[in-house]
Design an enzyme around this catalytic site. Structure first.
Site, mmCIF file in Angstrom:
data_model
loop_
_atom_site.group_PDB
_atom_site.id
_atom_site.type_symbol
_atom_site.label_atom_id
_atom_site.label_comp_id
_atom_site.label_asym_id
_atom_site.label_seq_id
_atom_site.Cartn_x
_atom_site.Cartn_y
_atom_site.Cartn_z
ATOM 1 N N CYS A 31 2.711 1.105 -5.429
ATOM 2 C CA CYS A 31 1.842 1.863 -6.323
ATOM 3 C C CYS A 31 1.188 0.973 -7.368
ATOM 4 O O CYS A 31 1.618 -0.147 -7.619
ATOM 5 C CB CYS A 31 2.652 2.921 -7.088
ATOM 6 S SG CYS A 31 3.587 4.007 -6.028
ATOM 7 N N GLY A 58 -2.238 0.839 -3.571
ATOM 8 C CA GLY A 58 -1.896 2.115 -2.937
ATOM 9 C C GLY A 58 -3.149 2.899 -2.620
ATOM 10 O O GLY A 58 -4.003 3.060 -3.496
ATOM 11 N N ASN A 132 5.910 2.596 -10.496
ATOM 12 C CA ASN A 132 5.763 1.591 -9.439
ATOM 13 C C ASN A 132 7.144 0.992 -9.199
ATOM 14 O O ASN A 132 7.766 0.474 -10.127
ATOM 15 C CB ASN A 132 4.773 0.508 -9.883
ATOM 16 C CG ASN A 132 4.655 -0.638 -8.889
ATOM 17 O OD1 ASN A 132 4.335 -1.747 -9.267
ATOM 18 N ND2 ASN A 132 4.909 -0.384 -7.621
ATOM 19 N N GLY A 133 7.623 1.068 -7.965
ATOM 20 C CA GLY A 133 8.943 0.532 -7.650
ATOM 21 C C GLY A 133 9.718 1.508 -6.800
ATOM 22 O O GLY A 133 9.156 2.450 -6.226
ATOM 23 N N CYS A 271 9.239 -9.930 -8.161
ATOM 24 C CA CYS A 271 9.039 -9.992 -6.710
ATOM 25 C C CYS A 271 8.075 -11.126 -6.370
ATOM 26 O O CYS A 271 6.917 -11.123 -6.801
ATOM 27 C CB CYS A 271 8.471 -8.661 -6.214
ATOM 28 S SG CYS A 271 7.895 -8.689 -4.509
ATOM 29 N N TYR A 277 1.065 -12.200 -2.089
ATOM 30 C CA TYR A 277 0.175 -11.305 -1.351
ATOM 31 C C TYR A 277 -0.271 -10.063 -2.096
ATOM 32 O O TYR A 277 -1.455 -9.724 -2.092
ATOM 33 C CB TYR A 277 0.877 -10.891 -0.045
ATOM 34 C CG TYR A 277 0.197 -9.774 0.710
ATOM 35 C CD1 TYR A 277 -1.045 -9.965 1.306
ATOM 36 C CD2 TYR A 277 0.794 -8.511 0.830
ATOM 37 C CE1 TYR A 277 -1.673 -8.940 2.003
ATOM 38 C CE2 TYR A 277 0.174 -7.484 1.528
ATOM 39 C CZ TYR A 277 -1.061 -7.697 2.109
ATOM 40 O OH TYR A 277 -1.689 -6.701 2.784
ATOM 41 N N SER A 318 -6.522 -12.254 2.475
ATOM 42 C CA SER A 318 -5.328 -12.742 1.794
ATOM 43 C C SER A 318 -4.945 -14.163 2.174
ATOM 44 O O SER A 318 -4.274 -14.855 1.408
ATOM 45 C CB SER A 318 -4.152 -11.796 2.045
ATOM 46 O OG SER A 318 -3.913 -11.666 3.434
ATOM 47 N N ASP A 380 -2.305 -17.761 7.276
ATOM 48 C CA ASP A 380 -2.101 -16.402 6.767
ATOM 49 C C ASP A 380 -0.939 -16.438 5.787
ATOM 50 O O ASP A 380 -0.178 -17.411 5.741
ATOM 51 C CB ASP A 380 -1.813 -15.433 7.915
ATOM 52 C CG ASP A 380 -2.177 -13.986 7.565
ATOM 53 O OD1 ASP A 380 -2.566 -13.725 6.404
ATOM 54 O OD2 ASP A 380 -2.064 -13.117 8.451
#
Length: 496
Positions: A31, A58, A132-133, A271, A277, A318, A380
């Site tokens: 999110c 999201g 978020n989480g 994280c 990414y 990405s 990538d």
């Protein structure tokens, strides 16, 4: 104070994105959260643009709640931010502060009832929460809250946090004390933006697994913004002030910003996939854009796994910064070999059999004259299942590439995430069941190499112990209850 949910002027949108879509070959972020305290500003519009900048976090649903004295205005629905909101809706959402959310479902299915913000009534007025989480103790928490008389309208862990705060308020506590008491019941990852009639809260779990930043608008008086990433500040012209710290609660009212460090033992574990990414490359972490960090990942990748080739290219978008970094160190020219259709969203029209066989041309199309006869290195950021990577390699070979070497700017993903990223069960992660050589064979590449775990952490320039990298190591910083573990750690269960 009763929250008033605005009617949906276009019911055809409701549930438009609730159908099952084709899974991607990337981990999906949970999110994006956003909040603004700015009396005399159009807070709903500021929040709309903040969410627009956070859309990558999201794409299933979006919602905004505004607080206008004793009135609360709420609007949320399934779909992208630009599909859910029209200017006429935002004009009907006045207020001094707002909370916004854009969602990808992790706990709780993809349906309108689970869209956020979650709004709960308390003795002090309405509470609006955006999360978020992912909590890891949801069964125990729900049981405890139900014991206390809690009622639930959704299946999300986010509503549980909101209910926990509301129960503490209804027991006689003020907003801050109630929120801190509720946090003590929660285990897992949570970056929160919480609206109340008197002020705006921002909070992070004691490990700060998901990001949350503070920005300012104007100088006299200063107005404050909370956002998952700095790109949400940039779009509305807000200035980055600082991050909300792990285990910190910030309280924004007409008096300004106050800070409360509520956790006795915060230990930062951001994280690492946020940096590799998830977050936008123009967002800032550790005083630099993530584009710069991702370029360094590519440079380190070239040092670790050089191979002779004619062209270095990235998987758009990405993989591009790491590909450029790889080119800089290797001396092999960088070029574009794949063009991305930037207007492809989700479609629920099934492709023909021929289209399915030809792979991913809807999203990525190779440049035949660039690739023909070339030895190509394609970079990538990660491989999860391997399905998309295999189709890309096939397309490059069909376009005439003589050799295809794949380089990945992160280590093999071998373990699922329990902290707010939607990853498969462990047996669906290709690197959990196959060696690098076996993966290379399955993808159809001439060679495959991943960045080392040590190299990934070293190029952050930060303390390597300050990151969560459990998806690469299985070393989870927050203990995972056995019943939750068993839902995803299939291989460990089989071994046991």
């Amino acid at each position: 104070m009763i929250a008033q949910e605005l009617p949906n002027p276009d019911e055809s949108l409701s549930g438009a994105h609730s159908s099952e879509s084709q899974p991607t070959d990337k981990p999906e972020e949970a999110c994006g959260v956003f909040g603004v305290y700015a009396p005399e500003e159009e807070v709903a519009k500021l929040t709309y643009f903040g969410l627009y900048a956070l859309q990558h976090r999201g794409q299933e649903s979006a919602g905004i709640t505004t607080f206008e004295e004793d009135k609360v205005h709420l609007y949320k629905d399934m779909g992208l931010v630009s599909q859910v909101f029209k200017e006429s809706i935002l004009n009907e959402m006045p207020g001094t502060l707002a909370v916004g959310h854009t969602r990808y479902s992790t706990t709780g299915s993809s349906r309108r009832a689970n869209a956020q913000p979650a709004v709960i009534e308390t003795r002090l007025g309405s509470l609006a929460l955006a999360h978020n989480g992912n909590l890891v103790n949801t069964p125990e928490l729900r049981q405890e809250l139900e014991k206390r008389g809690g009622n639930f309208n959704t299946t999300t862990d986010s509503e549980m946090i909101a209910v926990a705060i509301a129960q503490e308020v209804d027991r006689g506590k003020e907003w801050l004390e109630a929120a801190i008491s509720a946090f003590q019941l929660c285990s897992g990852a949570y970056s929160l933006v919480i609206g109340t009639p008197v002020g705006l809260m921002g909070a992070r779990d004691p490990n700060g697994i998901r990001p949350l930043v503070i920005g300012t608008i104007g100088e006299d008086p200063v107005r404050y913004v909370l956002s998952s990433e700095t790109c949400g500040l940039d779009i509305i012209g807000a200035d980055y002030l600082r991050d909300v710290e792990p285990g910190e609660l910030v309280w924004i009212t007409e008096k300004g910003l106050a800070s409360f460090h509520w956790s006795p033992k915060p230990e930062r574990k951001l994280c690492i996939f946020e940096m590799i990414y998830f977050a936008r490359p123009d967002s800032i972490m550790h005083d630099e854009t993530l584009y710069t960090y991702r370029s360094r990942l590519g440079q380190q990748l070239a040092r670790e796994s050089y191979v002779e080739a004619d062209l270095v290219m990235g998987v758009p978008d990405s993989g591009v910064p790491a590909a450029i970094g790889f080119s800089q160190v290797s001396g092999i020219p960088y070029g574009e070999g794949l063009i991305k259709n930037r207007y492809v969203g989700r479609t629920f029209i099934q492709p023909t059999q021929h289209m399915r066989e030809s792979g991913i041309r809807m999203k990525l199309n190779p440049l035949k004259d660039v690739l023909a006869g070339k030895r190509v290195i394609i970079v990538d950021d990660s491989i999860v299942r391997g399905t998309t990577s295999r189709k890309i390699v096939k397309a490059l070979r069909e376009a005439g590439a003589k050799e295809v070497h794949m380089r990945i700017s992160s280590p093999p993903v071998t373990h699922p995430c329990f902290y707010g990223i939607d990853t498969d069960t462990q047996d669906q992660l290709i690197a959990a069941t196959k060696s690098v050589e076996e993966i290379a064979q399955q993808l159809g590449v001439d060679s495959l190499a991943y960045l080392s775990w040590k190299g990934m952490l070293e190029v952050t320039g930060e303390d390597p112990n300050s990151f969560c990298s459990a998806c690469f190591t299985g070393d989870y910083p927050i203990p995972i209850p056995e019943n939750v573990k068993r839902s995803k750690l299939i291989l460990e269960k089989i071994k046991a």
